[in-house]
Design a protein around this motif. Sequence first.
Motif, short mmCIF file in Angstrom:
data_model
loop_
_atom_site.label_atom_id
_atom_site.label_comp_id
_atom_site.label_asym_id
_atom_site.label_seq_id
_atom_site.Cartn_x
_atom_site.Cartn_y
_atom_site.Cartn_z
N ALA A 1 0.81 -1.22 0.00
CA ALA A 1 0.00 0.00 0.00
C ALA A 1 0.84 1.26 0.00
O ALA A 1 0.36 2.33 -0.37
N ARG A 2 2.10 1.14 0.39
CA ARG A 2 2.96 2.31 0.51
C ARG A 2 3.07 3.10 -0.80
O ARG A 2 3.13 4.32 -0.80
N ARG A 3 3.06 2.39 -1.92
CA ARG A 3 3.23 3.03 -3.22
C ARG A 3 1.91 3.24 -3.96
O ARG A 3 1.92 3.67 -5.11
N ALA A 4 0.79 2.93 -3.31
CA ALA A 4 -0.51 3.09 -3.96
C ALA A 4 -1.07 4.49 -3.70
O ALA A 4 -0.61 5.22 -2.81
N ASP A 5 -2.07 4.87 -4.49
CA ASP A 5 -2.75 6.15 -4.25
C ASP A 5 -3.56 6.03 -2.97
O ASP A 5 -3.84 4.92 -2.50
N PRO A 6 -3.96 7.19 -2.36
CA PRO A 6 -4.64 7.15 -1.05
C PRO A 6 -5.88 6.24 -1.03
O PRO A 6 -6.10 5.52 -0.05
N GLU A 7 -6.68 6.26 -2.10
CA GLU A 7 -7.91 5.46 -2.10
C GLU A 7 -7.59 3.97 -2.10
O GLU A 7 -8.16 3.19 -1.32
N THR A 8 -6.67 3.55 -2.97
CA THR A 8 -6.28 2.14 -3.01
C THR A 8 -5.56 1.73 -1.73
O THR A 8 -5.78 0.63 -1.21
N ALA A 9 -4.70 2.61 -1.23
CA ALA A 9 -3.98 2.31 0.01
C ALA A 9 -4.95 2.11 1.17
O ALA A 9 -4.77 1.20 1.98
N THR A 10 -5.99 2.95 1.23
CA THR A 10 -6.98 2.80 2.30
C THR A 10 -7.68 1.46 2.20
O THR A 10 -7.86 0.76 3.20
N MET A 11 -8.09 1.09 0.98
CA MET A 11 -8.76 -0.19 0.78
C MET A 11 -7.87 -1.35 1.23
O MET A 11 -8.32 -2.27 1.93
N LEU A 12 -6.60 -1.31 0.86
CA LEU A 12 -5.68 -2.37 1.23
C LEU A 12 -5.45 -2.41 2.74
O LEU A 12 -5.45 -3.49 3.36
N LEU A 13 -5.26 -1.24 3.35
CA LEU A 13 -4.96 -1.19 4.78
C LEU A 13 -6.16 -1.61 5.64
O LEU A 13 -5.99 -2.23 6.69
N VAL A 14 -7.36 -1.25 5.19
CA VAL A 14 -8.56 -1.67 5.94
C VAL A 14 -8.65 -3.19 5.94
O VAL A 14 -8.92 -3.81 6.98
N ARG A 15 -8.40 -3.78 4.79
CA ARG A 15 -8.45 -5.24 4.74
C ARG A 15 -7.30 -5.87 5.51
O ARG A 15 -7.45 -6.94 6.11
N ALA A 16 -6.16 -5.21 5.52
CA ALA A 16 -5.05 -5.69 6.34
C ALA A 16 -5.41 -5.64 7.83
O ALA A 16 -5.01 -6.52 8.60
N SER A 17 -6.17 -4.61 8.22
CA SER A 17 -6.58 -4.53 9.63
C SER A 17 -7.52 -5.67 9.99
O SER A 17 -7.51 -6.17 11.12
N TYR A 18 -8.36 -6.11 9.02
CA TYR A 18 -9.22 -7.27 9.28
C TYR A 18 -8.37 -8.52 9.54
O TYR A 18 -8.66 -9.31 10.45
N LEU A 19 -7.32 -8.71 8.71
CA LEU A 19 -6.42 -9.84 8.92
C LEU A 19 -5.73 -9.74 10.28
O LEU A 19 -5.57 -10.75 10.99
#
Length: 386
Positions: A250-268
């Motif tokens: 997510a570090r290199r993604a745009d804010p919207e994509t990074a948020t989507m990835l990080l939210v799902r990472a928080s679920y994991l």
Amino acid sequence: MAIARHGSGPRATLDAVVSQIHPVFMAPPLAASGFGAVLGGVGSPELAVLHLGVAFAALYTAHVKDGLVDFHRRGEDDDHPLTRRGCHLALAGSTALFFAGCIALALLVDPLAALLALPGWVVAVLHAPQLDTTPLGATLGYPVGIGVALLGGYYVQTRTLSTAAVAFAAVFVTVLAGIKVVDDATDYDYDRSVEKRTVAVVLGREGARRVAGALMGAGMVAVLALSATGVVPRGSALAVLPFVAVALIARRADPETATMLLVRASYLFFAMLVVAVWFRPLAGLRLPDVTALGPYTYLATEVLWGVVAVALVVRADAVWAAARTVAACYPFAYVWDWYTLSVGVFSIPMRTGIDLLGIPLEEHLFMLVVPTMVVGVHETLRELDD
């Protein structure tokens, strides 16, 4: 007056009311309440369900209030299913359910259980338009609600708060605050235009990314440290792996994509912590006993971390900066070390016994390694930022 803005009749009203149940928004706080119950042993499933219901009422209140403010008052949203009157009625209903649940908690558990639930509703009511216009309020409101939900879920099972529960709550608040900073960056242009002072608006997109990375990194390091020291179950350290892996992507993604990835990472992250608490993997794992090296124990650890420190400064081309820093700090460190050892502030049993200028050899090495490590880490982080 109608409750639903689109359509009429009972079905349209029900659809408008149900539309304010957002699973993505509500799942983490409800999961935190459930995690608190699991951490507390789930001695009473009925109380766990009751606390989940109270947390749900607070979350529903938050979403309806946000819609009321963002659409009907600010004109920020393009549409909203509820009329202004519908929002007020939904707020009244969810608030009534929330306080009915708090009364039940006070009667079935104790008044403190109800008080621990109250901050969730307060944050829900004040998030818009009070809290979401300031950097701290916009960033910490939702994460603090999740931390409080965890503590409440734990308390209704145990009628007390443990160090592990408070530690997990602090970790969740820290990590989710980092994700919220990234999320707020998706609305950077609009927030700037309406003078909503999120972290991204105050520090800029790159500054917000650095703050978010620092918060999430601190949370992961805290989990590793708490696991190693046994404050939380040792298996909790395993939850760090998937989160860090996704965060690096997510570090290199745009804010919207990074948020989507990080939210799902928080679920994991949540899920693996539940597994760690429930099944206790690595419970029998013992930390390595470096005292097997006897009088060379302290020296060996300094050599190990000294190699790491030197590698960092060499990689960052900061050898001269590290040497200057060591030279500047060494005289003060030497005097302070000599004094504290002389007056008996601390002792070093696992050492070689070799003294130099009135203090152990190992302490001289310590005063070389620490500043070198600090410079190496600082320069490495600056290089990553660049």
